[in-house]
Every structure is written in structure tokens, then in C-alpha cells.
Design an enzyme around this catalytic site. Structure first.
Site, short mmCIF file in Angstrom:
data_model
loop_
_atom_site.label_atom_id
_atom_site.label_comp_id
_atom_site.label_asym_id
_atom_site.label_seq_id
_atom_site.Cartn_x
_atom_site.Cartn_y
_atom_site.Cartn_z
N ARG A 1 0.83 -1.21 0.00
CA ARG A 1 0.00 0.00 0.00
C ARG A 1 0.87 1.26 0.00
N ASN B 1 -5.21 -18.17 12.99
CA ASN B 1 -4.76 -19.07 14.05
C ASN B 1 -5.79 -19.11 15.19
N CYS B 2 -6.24 -17.91 15.53
CA CYS B 2 -7.09 -17.75 16.70
C CYS B 2 -8.45 -18.41 16.52
N THR C 1 16.32 -5.38 14.14
CA THR C 1 17.19 -6.27 14.90
C THR C 1 18.56 -5.60 15.00
N ILE D 1 21.07 -6.33 13.41
CA ILE D 1 21.78 -6.33 12.13
C ILE D 1 21.05 -5.45 11.11
N ILE E 1 17.67 -5.76 8.78
CA ILE E 1 16.86 -6.92 9.17
C ILE E 1 15.90 -6.51 10.29
N GLY F 1 6.37 -9.70 15.71
CA GLY F 1 5.44 -10.76 16.14
C GLY F 1 5.96 -11.59 17.30
N ASP F 2 5.46 -12.80 17.36
CA ASP F 2 5.77 -13.70 18.48
C ASP F 2 7.26 -13.91 18.68
N TYR G 1 -23.80 5.52 28.62
CA TYR G 1 -24.82 4.91 29.46
C TYR G 1 -26.24 5.05 28.91
C1 LIG Z 1 -37.13 8.95 30.02
C2 LIG Z 1 -35.74 9.32 30.33
C3 LIG Z 1 -34.69 8.55 29.85
C4 LIG Z 1 -33.38 8.89 30.11
N1 LIG Z 1 -32.39 8.09 29.64
C5 LIG Z 1 -31.11 8.40 29.92
C6 LIG Z 1 -30.06 7.58 29.49
O1 LIG Z 1 -30.29 6.53 28.87
N2 LIG Z 1 -28.78 7.94 29.77
C7 LIG Z 1 -28.51 9.07 30.46
O2 LIG Z 1 -27.33 9.35 30.71
N3 LIG Z 1 -29.48 9.88 30.90
C8 LIG Z 1 -30.77 9.58 30.64
N4 LIG Z 1 -31.76 10.40 31.10
C9 LIG Z 1 -31.40 11.64 31.78
C10 LIG Z 1 -31.10 11.43 33.26
O3 LIG Z 1 -32.15 10.75 33.86
C11 LIG Z 1 -30.87 12.77 33.89
O4 LIG Z 1 -29.77 13.38 33.28
C12 LIG Z 1 -30.61 12.67 35.38
O5 LIG Z 1 -31.65 12.04 36.03
C13 LIG Z 1 -30.36 14.05 35.97
O6 LIG Z 1 -30.19 13.97 37.34
P1 LIG Z 1 -30.58 15.15 38.29
O7 LIG Z 1 -30.36 14.68 39.67
O8 LIG Z 1 -29.92 16.37 37.85
O9 LIG Z 1 -32.13 15.37 38.02
P2 LIG Z 1 -33.32 14.38 38.22
O10 LIG Z 1 -32.85 12.99 38.25
O11 LIG Z 1 -34.34 14.75 37.21
O12 LIG Z 1 -33.84 14.77 39.65
C14 LIG Z 1 -34.29 16.06 39.96
C15 LIG Z 1 -35.41 15.96 40.97
O13 LIG Z 1 -35.56 17.21 41.57
C16 LIG Z 1 -36.93 17.39 41.84
N5 LIG Z 1 -37.17 18.83 42.01
C17 LIG Z 1 -37.05 19.78 41.04
N6 LIG Z 1 -37.32 20.97 41.58
C18 LIG Z 1 -37.62 20.77 42.88
C19 LIG Z 1 -37.99 21.63 43.93
N7 LIG Z 1 -38.07 22.92 43.77
N8 LIG Z 1 -38.22 21.08 45.13
C20 LIG Z 1 -38.12 19.75 45.34
N9 LIG Z 1 -37.79 18.91 44.36
C21 LIG Z 1 -37.54 19.42 43.15
C22 LIG Z 1 -37.62 16.79 40.65
O14 LIG Z 1 -38.95 16.44 40.97
C23 LIG Z 1 -36.74 15.61 40.35
O15 LIG Z 1 -37.26 14.42 40.93
C24 LIG Z 1 -33.10 10.06 30.86
C25 LIG Z 1 -34.14 10.84 31.37
C26 LIG Z 1 -35.43 10.47 31.12
C27 LIG Z 1 -36.53 11.29 31.69
C1 LIG Z 2 -5.32 -10.75 5.88
C2 LIG Z 2 -4.20 -9.78 6.18
C3 LIG Z 2 -3.08 -9.95 5.20
C4 LIG Z 2 -4.80 -8.39 6.05
O1 LIG Z 2 -3.88 -7.41 6.42
P1 LIG Z 2 -4.20 -5.87 6.15
O2 LIG Z 2 -4.42 -5.65 4.71
O3 LIG Z 2 -3.16 -5.08 6.81
O4 LIG Z 2 -5.55 -5.67 6.95
P2 LIG Z 2 -7.01 -5.32 6.45
O5 LIG Z 2 -7.44 -6.14 5.30
O6 LIG Z 2 -7.87 -5.36 7.66
O7 LIG Z 2 -6.88 -3.81 5.92
C5 LIG Z 2 -6.52 -2.84 6.79
C6 LIG Z 2 -6.12 -1.63 5.98
O8 LIG Z 2 -7.27 -1.03 5.41
C7 LIG Z 2 -7.40 0.31 5.86
N1 LIG Z 2 -8.84 0.51 6.01
C8 LIG Z 2 -9.69 -0.22 6.75
N2 LIG Z 2 -10.94 0.26 6.57
C9 LIG Z 2 -10.85 1.29 5.71
C10 LIG Z 2 -11.81 2.19 5.14
N3 LIG Z 2 -13.11 2.06 5.40
N4 LIG Z 2 -11.36 3.12 4.31
C11 LIG Z 2 -10.06 3.23 4.03
N5 LIG Z 2 -9.13 2.42 4.52
C12 LIG Z 2 -9.54 1.45 5.36
C13 LIG Z 2 -6.60 0.38 7.11
O9 LIG Z 2 -6.13 1.69 7.34
C14 LIG Z 2 -5.48 -0.58 6.83
O10 LIG Z 2 -4.53 0.03 5.99
P3 LIG Z 2 -3.09 0.53 6.50
O11 LIG Z 2 -2.48 -0.60 7.27
O12 LIG Z 2 -2.39 0.85 5.24
O13 LIG Z 2 -3.37 1.72 7.33
C15 LIG Z 2 -3.62 -9.99 7.59
O14 LIG Z 2 -4.47 -9.42 8.53
C16 LIG Z 2 -3.52 -11.45 7.93
O15 LIG Z 2 -2.74 -12.16 7.37
N6 LIG Z 2 -4.35 -11.93 8.89
C17 LIG Z 2 -4.44 -13.32 9.23
C18 LIG Z 2 -3.39 -13.76 10.24
C19 LIG Z 2 -3.62 -13.25 11.60
O16 LIG Z 2 -3.70 -12.07 11.81
N7 LIG Z 2 -3.71 -14.19 12.57
C20 LIG Z 2 -3.85 -13.84 13.93
C21 LIG Z 2 -5.23 -13.40 14.23
S1 LIG Z 2 -6.35 -14.76 14.07
#
Ligand SMILES: Cc1cc2nc3c(=O)[nH]c(=O)nc-3n(C[C@H](O)[C@H](O)[C@H](O)COP(=O)(O)OP(=O)(O)OC[C@H]3O[C@@H](n4cnc5c(N)ncnc54)[C@H](O)[C@@H]3O)c2cc1C
Ligand SMILES: CC(C)(COP(=O)(O)OP(=O)(O)OC[C@H]1O[C@@H](n2cnc3c(N)ncnc32)[C@H](O)[C@@H]1OP(=O)(O)O)[C@@H](O)C(=O)NCCC(=O)NCCS
Ligand SMILES: Cc1cc2nc3c(=O)[nH]c(=O)nc-3n(C[C@H](O)[C@H](O)[C@H](O)COP(=O)(O)OP(=O)(O)OC[C@H]3O[C@@H](n4cnc5c(N)ncnc54)[C@H](O)[C@@H]3O)c2cc1C
Ligand SMILES: CC(C)(COP(=O)(O)OP(=O)(O)OC[C@H]1O[C@@H](n2cnc3c(N)ncnc32)[C@H](O)[C@@H]1OP(=O)(O)O)[C@@H](O)C(=O)NCCC(=O)NCCS
Lengths: 552, 552
Positions: free
Chosen positions: A23, A43-44, A275, A277, A280, A284-285, A432
Site C-alpha cells: 500500500r 490461528n485464533c 534487529t 543487524i 533486518i 510478532g511472536d 450509558y
Molecule cells: C425517560 C428518560 C430517559 C433517560 N435516559 C437516559 C439515558 O439513557 N442515559 C442518560 O445518561 N441519561 C438519561 N436520562 C437523563 C437522566 O435521567 C438525567 O440526566 C438525570 O436524572 C439528571 O439527574 P438530576 O439529579 O440532575 O435530576 P433528576 O434525576 O431529574 O432529579 C431532579 C429531581 O428534583 C426534583 N425537584 C425539582 N425541583 C424541585 C424543587 N423545587 N423542590 C423539590 N424537588 C424538586 C424533581 O422532581 C426531580 O425528581 C433520561 C431521562 C429520562 C426522563
Molecule cells: C489478511 C491480512 C493480510 C490483512 O492485512 P491488512 O491488509 O493489513 O488488513 P485489512 O485487510 O484489515 O486492511 C486494513 C487496511 O485497510 C485500511 N482501512 C480499513 N478500513 C478502511 C476504510 N473504510 N477506508 C479506508 N481504509 C480502510 C486500514 O487503514 C489498513 O490500511 P493501512 O495498514 O495501510 O493503514 C492480515 O491481517 C492477515 O494475514 N491476517 C491473518 C493472520 C492473523 O492475523 N492471525 C492472527 C489473528 S487470528
């Protein structure tokens, strides 16, 4: 003049280097010599092909020599073993394994990507039919053939590393009666013992027998199959053996050429994958890498590093000055219902380096859910964090659970990569929504708990305190009477958390209270109540009854 | 003398602060006043309770006032609204919403955790029965009651933010015919348009109708149900409406007390979560925070930040000097078959700040698999990275896909948290085994591709080039003839990648070749061949046919 680059070994590191080289330049000539039958194979994926999860063998072959030629204009010769490197003459000597003929090939730049090979110890009977290793596609073919031709019922896996465990799982999936034999007292070396114990009990729950702390002395042929005589004197009857006890680098040709190796046979390279020399490179392993955690030199045979080093070496071969920034050893394996993952150093390693827990480093272990508990499907996981005592810098992480473990270890791995510490974990924004994580996610919790430990707000006892019991210790179970009645640690006293404030009078200030609950949160609350009421010796049992029961 | 801490609002921020306070000290007196019916409930779970994924309503109530008393010795009064803060006298005025009686409560320290409330615009007909918001447990009860009592068939969701989309999904899961009305030209504001388009087509494939770029002018009662008259003049017949068009901070009592607010009504706090008035802290949706990416002040109403700020404020209330380090706005939502996630800034935000693509920042968008393709179950996902032009510093990331999106956005979020750049992504160790990731994982690939873009090795055209077509442009499809025959972009010319080297003669150096393949990898290889053969104008179509088809 076209530059000619020769690559020895055509799988992870070698094929990646070749692809990247092409390449970067249409100009250079690229040749790969591979002694095996295939290049670029997964191998793996081999254990999963054996078990049937990857039914199509072709899925394992990511590239073929022909496609490598068509697509990358790279010449690949399989069945060609490089037998000698002649750095002076800038040549390699090659044996065509089909014809047996030998020839020389010159190079301007050489890449050694010879990988490692499974260790095959000189145990009596090691060559008996039915004993296999799992390293290459032909190895896999042989195992599948053997299984097809012999209606066997039992298999033994020697070695409880990730390949051994994956093989155990896959053979078990085929309906075989599987045993695992492991010399150490635990499987999965990247984990510390108490984390590995979670796997031990799960392996056994899957009806796989686990022999720890025992090694193979001899393999014997019997009427029905094979007998494995163990160092302990015990014997294990089986029909088939998978050897997976570790690897050693394929560095002999490098050594013969005067390339410096480390004590474990790893090729010594600089950060540019060069190496000792001129012209050269090695990747790997087969190479020694910098341990990202402490800057020491180490060997970490994993696919991610091999692939990345191959790419980076290619850049440098063509004149770039990229530096490989060390390997943390982040790894993961699916082990029956569980998944086990680790990054960085574990306690065993730290202790081997003379580091002392509570002085040089500390650890926390907690139980967390894969996502918000109120959303269905949340699974518990065990997370362990190891951090530097003085600074809070992360040294390592371990995780065992059935879901979400990969993403938590990745989080720790990435935080470590940036030199992050305990306080950083408290600030990470893990995306999360209820199906994915918790508002204070598991990795934040690790940070909170470790932060509390560092501030002296919480103290943990070792997981095995229930076995070693101190004199003065009282195990205080703060779960509800119902939970306590259902199952408890012998000797534990029950005061439910919500009654603790009003029953402090029942406790004695001289005692060391080790508080336990289901997972650790109520224990922590109870411990805080005790500490805030000036009880001087308060600790909590890490992971609570969930951990305690999981390891029974 | 016992310190007395009063907390206004008892959900995410307020309850977290109370719990942490008690863990730090048994001494202080802690009172929560909550105007609603419940404390500590899972706001984020409400849509899933409506849809039935969380069947048990009790699962939403994480703590009750009684348990808060027993466990944390915190006095909670629900149905008590704080109507006034008197900072001079260190008192709050409270209305008991049950009895209507008012009284004062003194405080030593005050925490405002009043959150935000859904915006209810003064649209004619807004008060008609059948129009709901989803913010609290009673809101949810009302919706469930309405659904139980009225055998309705249709529902309309106003607002295509994450709550709107979650509601659409959950109402759809109940078998309703759902429409979404969104004023902007896209759903999910954290995503850029081309990423949101992936959701648009998926929403429609789920038979949910999506009305973009249109707002509500009026709600009317009809014989059968409700009519929504739109700004465009169009009308939508429905039986029920969910309003989810955004939130505003509940900061009136703070403003009345002289606490400084920003232009959007957010309470201004310092890094320690202190308002401008002594001994008054504020946390959660009601506060302005530092935008982690650029240090500007912003509002990011999410549960993670609210919970963490509650904990941190508690520490500081008791004398610590912890600092909140800003919010990136990492967020995620499940949207039918897909999951959409984002962190940091998007292009829309950057452009609003006057930043120019290709000068101040650049982006790459790639298609990657959730894990190794040879292991079953790998799912494609779309990943977008935004980085600073000069430095490569990460500014934001977006991801849409059905699996593994959460972990990739977390990886980007964490790398950003440490000020990471494009090169850092190439080095991340994402735990790899076939079921979990790839050896060069999706986030590494984002790094590689962006690194290549920064080094001039690859150039991307905008996703909509197929619509805007330049004069001189040739769309060069490098897939196989079979793939090309099956479906192609009108006007695209086909030269399969593996034939390209030998067919370069068919191409003209004056043309701008926009190379396209299935996902982008072959296009990249082809583009490299062209560039390395001195074709001056070569770009690739980001995301290839996979993206192109996904947005049709
Ligand atoms: C449906 C849903 C899904 C979510 N999913 C994700 C997720 O997947 N990942 C993620 O990172 N975050 C998620 N969030 C966001 C996350 O829940 C919030 O960021 C987090 O709960 C914030 O924490 P907090 O303590 O600041 O507020 P909250 O957990 O909301 O707690 C604040 C509490 O303070 C109380 N409060 C407010 N004002 C007063 C007041 N004046 N007096 C007394 N109590 C009061 C409220 O009633 C509330 O219970 C989700 C939220 C919702 C609603
Ligand atoms: C098959 C084999 C020769 C492939 O080697 P390789 O060509 O270096 O690897 P890939 O086919 O995954 O290609 C990777 C290359 O594509 C590039 N590439 C990957 N996705 C890309 C994309 N979407 N766009 C542009 N480039 C991309 C990478 O940058 C990499 O190139 P670079 O090394 O020049 O940066 C080698 O992996 C091999 O012999 N494997 C079997 C043995 C082995 O690994 N055994 C132990 C594990 S079981
Ligand atoms: C069963 C199994 C499962 C694994 N699972 C995982 C996993 O889940 N995650 C993970 O990160 N890693 C895993 N690994 C490890 C990973 O495959 C290796 O770390 C990676 O392949 C190393 O890449 P490499 O290029 O250094 O060596 P290899 O990929 O092993 O390639 C080296 C090649 O060089 C050839 N060769 C050696 N000497 C010569 C010579 N003298 N002349 C010509 N050719 C030669 C060999 O035949 C071999 O094909 C697994 C390995 C196995 C075997
Ligand atoms: C229910 C609620 C009051 C709990 O708050 P909390 O007590 O701070 O949180 P948890 O119960 O998860 O406990 C976390 C504490 O246990 C500690 N902990 C967790 N696991 C532990 C273990 N195994 N060992 C020791 N301590 C542990 C943590 O360190 C943390 O304590 P700290 O803050 O003192 O460091 C609060 O989260 C809440 O009201 N939630 C609902 C509202 C909401 O968040 N809505 C938006 C999202 S839907």
C-alpha cells in the site's frame, strides 16, 4: 532500482507487513517465504473450527498466495522454509519443502516474522498417535480427521492457558468427556489465583475435570486409548490429547545469523522493530518487546501486537521512523459460560519482581453488573484492579464474567495506555443507557472503590481470610436474616445493615470486623458506619457472598 | 454541633450526594426534599417499562424514603417542593404539596439537584388528553393507564432525541403504529447528518414513519383521536402523543435567590460544584458544566455526570477539594435494531463554532465488524472519528451499528478523556479473541485510517458526492463484476481491484477517481495503486456500498 523485501513467515506479522508495504509503494518487490501450507490464516479461530462454531474451513484462510499476488503483487512461496540468513551477503537460503531443493534469495531488507511454535516437551510417549498440538491449519485438519475416524469419548487437554481452555470448551461442545491437566495451581496465567478460581469452579460445573498442580510424566498406549501418567502418580485414561503448554519463538535462524536474542530466545529489536543487524527487521511472536507497564523487556505472543508490529515495520522499512510503544498484554478468552480477560501486570508478576502488596501496590476486587440491573439481562462480573500505592497509577486489571467483560478490560487497557490512575477511572464517561452500562459504570466503580481504599475509607481482607481466619476476627454478615438463613459462611454473625446503627452496642471495639454482604456494597456501607463510629478495625470481604459462592 | 445538609431533589444527583455524604460522615444531618412522588428512580428505564422490557414497576424504584432512612439515616420528604432559597438566612421555604402548608428549613450547606424538566411548548391543544411527556414515574403510570384503558392503534412521538426514539421503539414494541415528528432534518442530535441517516432508514424499515424538518403547529381533538397539524401544513392523525423535544433546567428557585445562571438557565458552578453563593452547591441537569473538549461552558443533561457530580459535591461539602473535570457528553441509545452512540463534539457543533473541515478539523468514517469476521455473529458498524487537523487530537466520535458500538464509543471516549490523538488509537490494545474483537480492532482501524489521511495516503469524498457529482469525477467501482452486476451506483465504472494494475491504461490522469467497494478496504487498496502510479486525483467513497445501501 527496485528495492527487494523478503519476509520470512506469512501469517499475522508477515502478511500484515507485506500488505502495508504494497500500500505504501508499488515500486518495491515483496517476497514471502512460508514453510507451512498456508499464509494469512486465522490461528485464533482454529479451536472454534474444531468445535464447529466456525463450520467453514475456508473462513480461516484470510488470504491465499494467489490472491496475495493478484491483489498485492506479493510473491508468496508456501512450503518454503528459510534455513539460513546470510546478512553479509544479504541473502537467505531456502529449502523448497516439496522438492527438497535449496536455493538462495537476495534481499535489500529482510523481515523475520517466524512466530513461535508450541512447546513439545520430551515426555515419554509424546509421539503416540492421538496426541496433537493446535497451531496450524494442518494441525486442525489432523484433529478433525482423528475425531471423524475414531468414535472417541474422552479427551485431555494438557495446559490451562487460553488455547488449552478454548480447546477444552470446543471439545466439550463436541460431546467429549474433557479433562484439563495444568502444572500450576491455576488456569489462565494472566489472572491472579483468586480470579482464576472463578474459572475453576465454572469449568467443573460444566463437567470438565480439572487437574491442577500436576504435570505429565508419561503417555502410554492402552488397549482402549491413551493413559496419561501424572507426576503425582495419578493416571488419567483418555482417547486423545491436546498439548497446549506454551510456545517458544522460532528464532533459530536469527540466532545462527548472529542476531542477538534474549534469554528466552526472543529476537531483540529496537522500538522501530529493527534487529541488531542492518536491514533486518523482526516482528510478532518471535521478538522481545517492551513491557508497557514497567519498561522491562518481555515476550508477549499475541495477534494484536504481531499485526501492529508488522504494519509499523513496513513503514520503517520504507524509511519512516515509527516507534512501537510497548505491549501491555491485554488478552481475553471465552471459557465456557465465562469470559476471562486481563491487561497489564498481575500480582504474581509484581511479587516476582519483589513488589509488596500494601506497600508498593494495592488491589481492589469488586462485583459489578454488565448494565443497569433494572434492565433485563444484566450479568454479574468480577473486576480486579491493581494500582501503584504511591501514585495510584494503574498497573493491571482482570475481569471474569459472562457479559461485558471485554469492554471493561478494554476501558482499563486504554486508561493504562495513557498512564491513567485511579482517579481517572472515576471520571471516565462510559456511554450509558440501561441496555449497555450503568450511570456509574463498573469501571467508574473500580475507581471509586480504589479511591476510597487510597483515602483509607475502606479496607479489604484477602479473599481467603475465611480459610485462614485471624484470632480476633468476627465475620459480620450484614445481609437480611432471610439471605443469611439461606446460606452463610460458617461462623458469620448476622446483623442486617439496616439495624446496624441501633445495634452497635452488641459489638466490641477490640474485634476486627470483617463485613460481608451479597456483593460488597452493603458491607461497605456497614463498614463506613462502624468506622464512623470509631470502631478501629473494620474491613470488608471482597466480592461478598457472590464471590464466596462462585468459588465453592 | 451537627452540620445540617439540605438537598433539593432526590433522584440522580441528589440521592447520590446524600448516600455519599452519609458514607463519609455519621455526624451530619441530611434532609432531602423532593416535590415528586418518588426519589432515586431509574428515569432512564421509564421508556422500557412502558414497552414492557422492564415489566416490574418496582425495579424502577432504586430507593424509597423509608429505606433511605433505615440505610442512610437520611430524612426524605416527598411531595415537598422547595419554593424559595433564602441564602442570607440559610433557609429554604418548603411547600408540603399534600397539605398545601408552607414552612422553613434551615441549612448549613445546601445542594440544588433539581434536574431539568421536559419542555412543553405553548402549542394550541397541548393540554388535550392523550398528550404525554415521559419524565417521571407518574408520567409513566399515566401513559400505561391510558394504553390500558384505550385500545389505541397509533402513537406519535414529537422529538427525535434519544428519549423520543426510545419511546418510539417501545410503543412500536407494543404493536402501535408509530410516527416520529422532528423539527430538524435528522434524529439524534449528537450524530452528524450522515450518521443519523443510518437511523432514518432503519426506523423506516421498522415501519415507523419519520417526519423530518417539520414541527407541530397545533394539536386538535378529532372524532377518533388526535390530529397533529404540522408547520408544513401537513396533518397527522394519531391516538396518542409523546412530547420529547428537550429539557430546560429547573433553576428558577436558584435564580430567585440570586444565584448566577447562564443564558440557557443553567446554574453556574465552579469545578467544585459550588454556586456563586457560599455554602450552596448544585449538581446534575440543572448546572452548566465545562465542555471537556474545548473548555467552554455548556449544558449536558445525562445521568452519568449527574451521579458523579452528586458524589463529588458530597466530598466537597465535607471539606474536600475535588474538581469536576468537565463532561464530554458520551451518550448512547438503542434505536430499533441499531444502537447509536457519540462522544465529544460533532461536525455540526464545530461548524457552529466557525471551524472548517479540512482546515481546523478532519473526519474519517469507516465500516468495521464487531468482531473477527470468521467467527459467527460479527455485525457491521459505522464509525466516525473527528480530529483536530494540526495535532490529530481527538475531538469526537460517533458509532452506529447493532453490536459492539458501545465498547468502541467507550474506547474513543476514554482516549479523548486523556487528550489522546489519532496515533494513540493505533496503539490501543483492545482485548482480542475471535468472539470479542479483531486483531486490529475497529478503533485501531479508525486510528490507521485517520493516520493515513493525515499523511496524505488516503482522501475521502463527502458521503453525498453521489448526489452532488463533480464534473470531472469518475466513480470507480473496484468490486467484482458479480457484486457490480447485483447493485451499483448509477454511473459507476467497474474495474475489479485485482485487475486494476493491468488496466491502468484505461484510466485518464485528468480525472478525479472516486473509488468505491463494499466497505472501503478494497477501495483504499485501489486508491493506493492509483496514487502510487501517479494519478493525481484519487479519493475513496467512505463506507462504500455498505453505507450507500444502508441509507437508501
Ligand atoms: C425517560 C428518560 C430517559 C433517560 N435516559 C437516559 C439515558 O439513557 N442515559 C442518560 O445518561 N441519561 C438519561 N436520562 C437523563 C437522566 O435521567 C438525567 O440526566 C438525570 O436524572 C439528571 O439527574 P438530576 O439529579 O440532575 O435530576 P433528576 O434525576 O431529574 O432529579 C431532579 C429531581 O428534583 C426534583 N425537584 C425539582 N425541583 C424541585 C424543587 N423545587 N423542590 C423539590 N424537588 C424538586 C424533581 O422532581 C426531580 O425528581 C433520561 C431521562 C429520562 C426522563
Ligand atoms: C489478511 C491480512 C493480510 C490483512 O492485512 P491488512 O491488509 O493489513 O488488513 P485489512 O485487510 O484489515 O486492511 C486494513 C487496511 O485497510 C485500511 N482501512 C480499513 N478500513 C478502511 C476504510 N473504510 N477506508 C479506508 N481504509 C480502510 C486500514 O487503514 C489498513 O490500511 P493501512 O495498514 O495501510 O493503514 C492480515 O491481517 C492477515 O494475514 N491476517 C491473518 C493472520 C492473523 O492475523 N492471525 C492472527 C489473528 S487470528
Ligand atoms: C490456536 C491459537 C489460538 C490463538 N488465539 C489467539 C487469540 O485469541 N488472541 C490473540 O491475540 N492471539 C491468539 N493466538 C496467537 C496469535 O495467533 C499469534 O500471536 C500470532 O499469530 C503471531 O503472529 P506471528 O506473525 O508472529 O506468527 P505466526 O502467525 O505464527 O506466523 C509465523 C509463520 O512463520 C512461519 N515460519 C516460521 N519459521 C519459518 C521459516 N524458517 N521459514 C519460513 N516460514 C517460517 C510459520 O510456519 C508460521 O506460519 C492464537 C494462536 C493459536 C495457535
Ligand atoms: C440508588 C442511589 C441512591 C445509589 O447511590 P450510591 O449509594 O452512591 O450508589 P451505589 O449503591 O451503586 O453504591 C456505590 C458505592 O458503593 C461503593 N462500592 C461499590 N461496590 C463496592 C464493593 N464491592 N466494595 C466496596 N465498595 C463498593 C462505591 O465505591 C460507592 O461508594 P462511594 O460513592 O462512597 O465511593 C443512586 O444511584 C440513585 O438514586 N439512583 C437512581 C437515580 C438515577 O441515577 N437516575 C438516573 C439513571 S437511571
Amino acid at each position: 532500482m527496485k528495492e527487494k523485501i523478503v519476509i520470512i513467515g506469512g501469517v499475522a506479522g508477515g502478511a500484515s507487513a507485506a500488505a502495508r508495504l504494497r500500500r505504501l509503494s508499488e515500486e518495491c518487490e515483496i517476497k514471502i517465504f512460508e514453510r507451512g501450507d498456508y499464509i494469512s490464516y486465522a490461528n485464533c479461530g482454529l479451536p472454534y473450527h474444531i468445535g464447529g462454531a466456525i463450520p467453514d474451513r475456508r473462513a480461516l484462510l484470510l488470504q491465499t498466495p494467489q490472491r496475495m499476488k493478484e491483489r498485492y503483487n506479493v510473491d508468496v512461496k508456501v512450503h518454503h522454509e528459510v534455513t539460513q540468513i546470510l546478512p553479509q551477503e544479504k541473502k537467505v537460503k531456502i529449502r523448497d519443502l516439496t522438492s527438497g531443493q535449496e536455493f538462495f534469495e537476495s534481499y535489500d531488507k529482510l523481515v523475520i516474522a517466524t512466530g513461535s511454535s508450541p512447546i513439545v516437551p520430551p515426555i515419554p510417549g509424546i509421539d503416540l498417535p492421538g496426541i496433537f498440538q493446535v497451531w496450524t491449519v494442518p494441525d486442525t485438519d489432523r484433529i478433525k480427521e482423528y475425531l471423524a475416524e475414531h468414535p472417541i469419548k474422552r479427551a485431555a487437554v494438557i495446559g490451562g492457558g487460553f488455547i488449552g481452555l478454548e480447546m477444552a470448551e470446543n471439545l466439550h461442545a463436541l460431546g467429549l468427556d474433557v479433562s484439563i491437566v495444568e502444572m500450576a495451581d491455576q488456569v489462565m496465567a494472566p489472572l491472579d489465583y483468586e480470579m482464576a478460581k472463578l474459572l475453576h469452579s465454572n469449568i467443573q460445573k460444566n463437567n470438565v475435570s480439572l487437574l491442577l498442580g500436576d504435570g505429565v510424566k508419561e503417555f502410554q498406549k492402552t488397549q482402549e486409548g491413551l493413559r496419561i501418567v501424572l507426576a503425582s502418580g495419578a493416571a488419567l485414561e483418555t482417547d486423545m490429547v491436546i498439548l497446549a503448554i506454551g510456545v517458544r519463538p522460532n528464532s533459530k535462524i536469527a540466532a545462527d545469523a548472529g542476531i542477538a536474542l534474549n534469554a528466552r530466545g526472543g529476537i531483540i529489536v529496537d522500538a522501530g522493530m529493527r534487529t541488531g543487524i542492518q536491514d533486518i527487521f523482526a516482528v510478532g511472536d518471535v521478538v522481545e518487546v517492551e513491557d508497557f507497564v514497567d519498561g522491562e523487556r518481555t515476550m508477549i505472543p499475541l495477534a494484536g501486537p504481531a499485526n501492529k508490529q508488522g504494519r509499523l515495520a513496513a513503514d520503517n522499512l520504507l524509511g519512516a521512523r515509527e516507534e512501537y510503544a510497548g505491549t501491555q498484554g491485554t488478552s481475553i478468552a471465552k471459557v465456557f459460560d465465562l469470559c476471562a480477560a486481563a491487561t497489564g501486570h498481575n500480582e504474581k508478576q509484581l511479587q516476582k519482581q519483589g513488589k509488596i502488596k500494601g506497600k508498593d501496590y494495592d488491589t481492589v476486587m469488586i462485583v459489578q453488573n454488565s448494565h443497569a440491573t433494572y434492565y433485563p439481562g444484566a450479568k454479574q462480573m468480577f473486576l480486579k484492579l491493581i494500582y501503584e500505592m504511591d501514585t495510584g497509577r494503574l498497573l493491571g486489571g482482570q475481569a471474569v464474567g459472562s457479559d461485558g467483560v471485554d469492554k471493561r478490560i478494554d476501558a482499563l487497557s486504554i486508561a493504562m495506555r495513557f498512564g491513567g490512575g485511579v482517579d481517572d477511572l472515576t471520571r471516565l464517561e462510559i456511554a450509558y443507557a440501561p441496555p449497555f452500562a450503568s450511570a456509574k459504570d463498573a469501571v467508574n466503580m473500580l475507581g471509586f472503590v480504589a479511591q476510597n481504599a487510597r483515602r483509607g475509607l475502606v479496607k479489604f481482607v484477602p479473599w481467603n481470610i475465611t480459610e485462614t481466619k485471624e484470632e480476633n476476627m468476627v465475620l459480620l454478615d450484614v445481609r437480611t436474616p432471610g439471605e443469611y438463613a439461606e446460606f452463610r459462611i460458617p461462623g458469620a454473625v448476622n446483623i442486617p445493615l439496616d439495624e446496624l446503627r441501633s445495634r452497635l452496642g452488641e459489638l466490641e471495639r477490640e474485634k476486627h470486623y470483617v463485613v460481608i454482604c451479597a456483593v460488597g456494597v452493603r458491607a461497605y456501607l456497614a463498614a463506613r458506619i462502624l468506622s464512623n463510629n470509631a470502631f478501629p478495625q473494620v474491613s470488608i470481604y471482597p466480592g461478598g457472598m457472590t464471590y464466596y459462592r462462585a468459588i465453592q
